[in-house]
Design a protein around this motif. Sequence first.
Motif, short mmCIF file in Angstrom:
data_model
loop_
_atom_site.label_atom_id
_atom_site.label_comp_id
_atom_site.label_asym_id
_atom_site.label_seq_id
_atom_site.Cartn_x
_atom_site.Cartn_y
_atom_site.Cartn_z
N TRP A 27 6.44 6.73 3.08
CA TRP A 27 5.84 7.04 2.53
C TRP A 27 5.48 5.17 2.43
O TRP A 27 5.80 4.24 1.09
N LEU A 28 3.90 5.31 2.75
CA LEU A 28 3.55 3.32 1.85
C LEU A 28 2.23 3.20 0.85
O LEU A 28 1.24 3.47 1.00
N PRO A 29 2.81 2.66 -0.65
CA PRO A 29 1.79 2.55 -1.30
C PRO A 29 0.58 2.06 -1.35
O PRO A 29 0.51 1.38 -0.44
N ALA A 30 -0.46 2.91 -2.20
CA ALA A 30 -1.67 2.10 -1.41
C ALA A 30 -2.35 0.55 -2.34
O ALA A 30 -2.03 0.57 -3.56
N PRO A 31 -2.48 0.10 -2.48
CA PRO A 31 -2.76 -0.87 -2.68
C PRO A 31 -3.92 -0.77 -3.61
O PRO A 31 -4.83 -1.55 -4.68
N ALA A 32 -5.16 -0.31 -3.34
CA ALA A 32 -6.34 0.15 -3.99
C ALA A 32 -6.43 1.59 -3.35
O ALA A 32 -6.59 2.15 -2.47
N PRO A 33 -7.53 2.56 -4.55
CA PRO A 33 -7.38 4.40 -3.97
C PRO A 33 -8.31 4.03 -1.86
O PRO A 33 -7.79 5.89 -2.13
N GLU A 34 -9.09 3.58 -2.46
CA GLU A 34 -10.44 3.50 -1.20
C GLU A 34 -8.99 2.83 0.21
O GLU A 34 -9.22 3.82 1.31
N TRP A 35 -7.76 2.91 0.25
CA TRP A 35 -7.43 2.01 1.51
C TRP A 35 -6.62 2.91 1.79
O TRP A 35 -6.40 3.02 3.28
N ALA A 36 -5.71 4.01 1.62
CA ALA A 36 -5.28 5.24 2.48
C ALA A 36 -5.98 5.74 3.14
O ALA A 36 -5.79 5.81 4.58
N PRO A 37 -7.43 6.05 2.69
CA PRO A 37 -8.14 7.41 3.76
C PRO A 37 -9.20 6.75 4.83
O PRO A 37 -8.93 6.68 5.78
N ARG A 38 -9.44 5.63 4.28
CA ARG A 38 -9.59 4.05 5.69
C ARG A 38 -8.59 3.94 6.35
O ARG A 38 -8.90 3.74 7.69
N VAL A 39 -7.66 3.71 5.96
CA VAL A 39 -5.90 3.51 7.26
C VAL A 39 -5.95 5.07 8.28
O VAL A 39 -5.83 4.49 9.14
N ALA A 40 -5.94 6.18 7.52
CA ALA A 40 -5.81 7.01 8.27
C ALA A 40 -6.84 7.63 8.99
O ALA A 40 -6.91 7.57 10.24
N LEU A 97 -1.98 10.52 13.54
CA LEU A 97 -2.28 11.92 12.52
C LEU A 97 -1.33 11.43 11.62
O LEU A 97 -0.32 10.95 11.25
N THR A 98 -1.90 11.34 9.95
CA THR A 98 -1.09 10.53 8.33
C THR A 98 -1.55 11.67 7.52
O THR A 98 -2.97 12.09 8.35
N ARG A 99 -1.50 11.33 6.46
CA ARG A 99 -1.65 12.24 5.53
C ARG A 99 -2.10 10.79 4.39
O ARG A 99 -0.80 10.32 4.05
N ALA A 100 -2.79 10.59 4.16
CA ALA A 100 -4.27 9.97 3.10
C ALA A 100 -3.64 10.76 1.62
O ALA A 100 -4.63 11.88 0.97
N PHE A 101 -3.91 9.94 0.07
CA PHE A 101 -3.96 9.79 -0.78
C PHE A 101 -4.20 9.08 -1.95
O PHE A 101 -4.27 7.14 -1.12
N LEU A 141 -0.27 6.56 1.11
CA LEU A 141 -0.35 6.82 3.02
C LEU A 141 1.21 7.35 3.19
O LEU A 141 2.09 7.23 2.92
N ARG A 142 1.57 9.04 3.69
CA ARG A 142 2.52 9.36 3.63
C ARG A 142 2.31 9.68 5.55
O ARG A 142 1.40 10.11 6.03
N ILE A 143 3.35 8.95 5.95
CA ILE A 143 3.55 9.03 7.46
C ILE A 143 4.99 9.60 8.31
O ILE A 143 6.08 9.29 7.29
N THR A 144 4.54 11.10 8.88
CA THR A 144 5.10 11.80 9.05
C THR A 144 6.25 11.17 10.36
O THR A 144 5.33 10.36 11.15
N VAL A 145 7.47 10.96 10.21
CA VAL A 145 8.73 10.74 11.36
C VAL A 145 9.62 11.68 11.97
O VAL A 145 10.29 11.95 11.42
N THR A 146 9.58 12.14 13.18
CA THR A 146 9.81 13.02 13.64
C THR A 146 10.76 12.42 15.17
O THR A 146 12.02 13.32 14.90
#
Length: 75
Positions: free
Chosen positions: A20-33, A42-46, A50-55
């Motif tokens: 889990w990588l906390p976003a510095p601003a609400p628009e950051w995670a969707p842009r990076v995703a 593929l990641t999940r933006a909130f 940002l949620r990054i699954t590592v398998t």
Amino acid sequence: VRDEVADHIGAQHSQANFVWLPAPAPEWAPRVAAQLATRGVLTRAFPEGLRITVTNRDEAAEFLSAWDVVSSAQS
């Protein structure tokens, strides 16, 4: 592998199958995703981060390669 990813991107270690990588601003995670998705990762933006699954190591390496490109463009 999760801890290596977390260390590389500056996130906290996790016992789950994701980092889990906390976003510095609400628009950051969707842009990076979206930018990661154009590189096949593929990641999940909130709004909160940002949620990054590592398998496995291969997926982690693919993510980190894409992350290095995307994060350098953010600077």
